[in-house]
Design a protein around this motif. Structure first.
Motif, PDB file in Angstrom:
ATOM      1  N   VAL A  29     -43.182   8.478  34.710  1.00  0.00           N
ATOM      2  CA  VAL A  29     -43.035   7.452  33.669  1.00  0.00           C
ATOM      3  C   VAL A  29     -44.303   6.611  33.556  1.00  0.00           C
ATOM      4  N   SER A  30     -44.866   6.220  34.714  1.00  0.00           N
ATOM      5  CA  SER A  30     -46.083   5.406  34.680  1.00  0.00           C
ATOM      6  C   SER A  30     -47.257   6.180  34.082  1.00  0.00           C
ATOM      7  N   ARG A  31     -47.334   7.479  34.381  1.00  0.00           N
ATOM      8  CA  ARG A  31     -48.418   8.276  33.807  1.00  0.00           C
ATOM      9  C   ARG A  31     -48.248   8.458  32.305  1.00  0.00           C
ATOM     10  N   SER A 337     -56.363  15.576  23.043  1.00  0.00           N
ATOM     11  CA  SER A 337     -56.363  14.647  24.172  1.00  0.00           C
ATOM     12  C   SER A 337     -54.982  14.548  24.805  1.00  0.00           C
ATOM     13  N   ALA A 338     -53.941  14.553  23.977  1.00  0.00           N
ATOM     14  CA  ALA A 338     -52.581  14.521  24.511  1.00  0.00           C
ATOM     15  C   ALA A 338     -52.284  15.772  25.335  1.00  0.00           C
ATOM     16  N   LEU A 339     -52.759  16.929  24.875  1.00  0.00           N
ATOM     17  CA  LEU A 339     -52.575  18.166  25.643  1.00  0.00           C
ATOM     18  C   LEU A 339     -53.277  18.093  26.994  1.00  0.00           C
ATOM     19  N   VAL A 340     -54.502  17.585  27.004  1.00  0.00           N
ATOM     20  CA  VAL A 340     -55.265  17.488  28.255  1.00  0.00           C
ATOM     21  C   VAL A 340     -54.613  16.495  29.209  1.00  0.00           C
ATOM     22  N   LEU A 341     -54.199  15.334  28.695  1.00  0.00           N
ATOM     23  CA  LEU A 341     -53.541  14.343  29.543  1.00  0.00           C
ATOM     24  C   LEU A 341     -52.213  14.864  30.072  1.00  0.00           C
ATOM     25  N   ALA A 342     -51.471  15.609  29.237  1.00  0.00           N
ATOM     26  CA  ALA A 342     -50.219  16.213  29.707  1.00  0.00           C
ATOM     27  C   ALA A 342     -50.502  17.226  30.807  1.00  0.00           C
ATOM     28  N   MET A 344     -52.884  17.026  32.979  1.00  0.00           N
ATOM     29  CA  MET A 344     -53.168  16.257  34.194  1.00  0.00           C
ATOM     30  C   MET A 344     -51.884  15.788  34.861  1.00  0.00           C
ATOM     31  N   VAL A 345     -50.908  15.352  34.056  1.00  0.00           N
ATOM     32  CA  VAL A 345     -49.621  14.931  34.617  1.00  0.00           C
ATOM     33  C   VAL A 345     -48.918  16.114  35.272  1.00  0.00           C
ATOM     34  N   ILE A 346     -48.938  17.267  34.607  1.00  0.00           N
ATOM     35  CA  ILE A 346     -48.298  18.459  35.173  1.00  0.00           C
ATOM     36  C   ILE A 346     -48.969  18.868  36.480  1.00  0.00           C
ATOM     37  N   SER A 347     -50.306  18.760  36.540  1.00  0.00           N
ATOM     38  CA  SER A 347     -51.001  19.104  37.777  1.00  0.00           C
ATOM     39  C   SER A 347     -50.614  18.164  38.912  1.00  0.00           C
ATOM     40  N   LEU A 351     -48.704  19.266  42.401  1.00  0.00           N
ATOM     41  CA  LEU A 351     -49.209  18.895  43.726  1.00  0.00           C
ATOM     42  C   LEU A 351     -48.072  18.461  44.637  1.00  0.00           C
ATOM     43  N   ALA A 352     -47.145  17.675  44.106  1.00  0.00           N
ATOM     44  CA  ALA A 352     -46.004  17.225  44.905  1.00  0.00           C
ATOM     45  C   ALA A 352     -45.060  18.377  45.238  1.00  0.00           C
ATOM     46  N   VAL A 353     -45.015  19.393  44.357  1.00  0.00           N
ATOM     47  CA  VAL A 353     -44.139  20.539  44.596  1.00  0.00           C
ATOM     48  C   VAL A 353     -44.688  21.437  45.704  1.00  0.00           C
TER      49      VAL A 353
END
Length: 363
Positions: A29-31, A337-342, A344-347, A351-353
Motif C-alpha cells: 500500500v505504501s509503495r 513509468s507506471a509499468l516500470v514502477l509496478a 519495482m513493486v513486484i520485484s 524478494l519477500a517470497v
C-alpha cells in the motif's frame, strides 16, 4: 491539538495496527501511494519541460503548411498568404488549451483523467490518446518481455556455468565478450545489424510484419519471429553482459561462504551445492536489478523502434515529442513509468517470497 488527536485516532493508529498485522500488505500500500505521488510529480515536470521547448504545436502546424506550399511549387506570395494570422493562431491555442500556463494545463489534464478517465485526444491526429497507446503499448511490452526472458534464462545458465570455470581461459574469454557487448554502443549495433539485413537479405529491415495478426495468426507468428530476430539479438547482446557478470560474481561470492564449506564437508555433491544452495542466493540481487533491467529495455527500445520501424510505444513517443503533442507525450510517459514502477513493486514482493529473512514492516 484536537485536530492532531483526531488524525492520530482515525489514520495513524489504524495504519499502525494494519502494518503490524499485515506487514507485506502495508508495504504494498505504501509503495502504491509512493507510485501515485511520483507519477504526479513526473507529469508536472513533463508539462514544465514541454513548456520550455521552443515553439508549440501551432508553430509546428504553421511550419508544415508552409513546407507543403513550398513543395507544391507555390510562389512566395502564396506561401506568405498561407500563414496563419495572429488571430487564427490565438484561436487554435485556445482550442488546444495551450494558451494557459503549464500548471493550469496539467491541472485540467489531471482532473480529466482522474474524474472522467479520459486521456484526451492527440493534438495532431485528433484521435483518442487511449486508442493510440493501446494500439502500440502491447507491441513494446511483448518485445521487451521476450528480451527479458531470453536475457534472464541465458544469464543464469552462463553465469552459473562460468562461475564454475573461474580463472580458466573459457571464463576469461566469456568475461571479455560480456564486457565488450556491454560497452558496445547500442545504437551502433542496431545500425550495423540493419545494414547486415539490407546487404544479405536474410532478415527484413523492418521489425514488424506487413499484415495484421487477425488475417493469418499462424503465419503472422512465424513472420513476427523472423522480423524481430535482429532487434532481439541487439537487445540480448546489450543486456546479457552486465546481468551474466552479476550472477557469476554472486555465485563466486556464495561459493566462498562458510555454509558452502560445511555442505562440502558433509559430502554433498558439487552439483547439489551449486544448484540447490548457492544458486538460490543469486535470485535476490537479480530480482532487485530486474526492475532496472526492464526500465533499461523500455528506454532502449525507443532507438530500436525508430531504426527498425517497429510500431511500439517508443516510436509513438518520439513522434509525439517532435510534434509537441503534449497530451500524447504525457500519457505515454505516465503509462510507461507506471509499468516500470509496478515492476519495482513486484520485484520487492518477490524478494519477500524467495527470501524468508525479509519481512517488510516487521519489527
Amino acid at each position: 491539538m484536537k485536530t492532531f488527536s483526531k488524525l492520530k485516532s482515525t489514520v495513524v493508529y489504524p495504519w499502525t495496527v494494519f502494518r503490524k498485522k499485515v506487514p507485506l500488505g502495508s508495504f504494498i500500500v505504501s509503495r502504491i501511494v509512493t507510485m501515485i505521488v511520483l507519477l504526479y510529480l513526473l507529469g508536472f515536470a513533463l508539462f514544465g519541460l514541454m513548456e520550455l521547448a521552443p515553439g508549440d504545436i501551432v508553430d509546428q502546424m504553421m511550419s508544415q503548411q508552409i513546407m507543403t506550399e513550398m513543395s507544391a511549387g507555390k510562389t512566395k506570395q502564396s506561401v506568405q498568404d498561407a500563414k496563419f494570422s495572429e488571430e487564427q493562431e490565438q484561436k487554435l491555442r485556445e482550442e488546444f488549451g495551450i494558451d494557459k500556463p503549464f500548471y493550469v494545463q496539467y491541472g485540467a489534464w489531471l482532473k480529466r483523467v482522474v474524474i472522467h478517465h479520459d486521456l484526451g485526444t492527440s493534438l495532431i491526429s485528433r484521435a483518442p490518446v487511449s486508442f493510440l497507446i493501446s494500439s502500440r503499448i502491447w507491441n513494446s511490452v511483448l518485445l521487451n518481455l521476450i528480451s527479458l526472458v531470453f536475457i534472464t534464462a541465458f544469464s543464469f545458465l552462463l553465469g552459473v556455468y562460468f562461475s564454475s570455470k573461474a580463472g580458466t581461459r573459457t571464463d576469461i574469454a566469456a568475461t571479455f565478450f560480456a564486457l565488450f557487448f556491454h560497452a558496445f554502443p547500442g545504437i551502433l549495433l542496431l545500425i550495423l545489424l540493419q545494414l547486415f539485413a539490407s546487404l544479405t537479405g536474410l532478415f527484413p529491415v523492418t521489425a514488424y510484419p506487413e499484415f495484421p495478426f487477425s488475417e493469418a495468426p499462424v503465419k503472422f507468428t512465424f513472420s513476427y519471429m523472423h522480423h524481430i530476430f535482429l532487434p532481439l539479438l541487439a537487445s540480448f547482446l546489450g543486456g546479457i553482459g552486465g546481468t551474466m557478470r552479476m550472477i557469476r560474481s554472486t555465485m563466486l561470492d556464495q561459493m566462498g561462504m562458510p555454509y558452502i564449506m560445511a555442505l562440502r564437508a558433509r559430502g554433498i555433491s558439487e552439483r547439489r551445492v551449486y544448484l540447490n544452495h548457492a544458486f538460490k542466493n543469486t535470485l535476490n540481487p537479480y530480482i532487485t536489478g530486474s526492475a532496472n533491467l526492464l526500465a533499461g529495455l523500455f528506454s532502449g527500445s525507443l532507438i530500436l523502434e525508430i531504426i527498425f520501424a517497429y510500431p511500439g510505444i517508443g516510436r509513438l513517443m518520439y513522434e509525439a515529442v517532435t510534434q509537441q503533442d503534449v497530451n500524447l507525450v504525457l500519457a505515454n510517459s505516465m503509462f510507461v513509468s507506471a509499468l516500470v514502477l509496478a515492476g519495482m513493486v513486484i520485484s520487492d514482493i518477490l524478494l519477500a517470497v524467495v527470501d524468508p529473512r525479509i519481512r517488510y514492516g516487521a519489527n
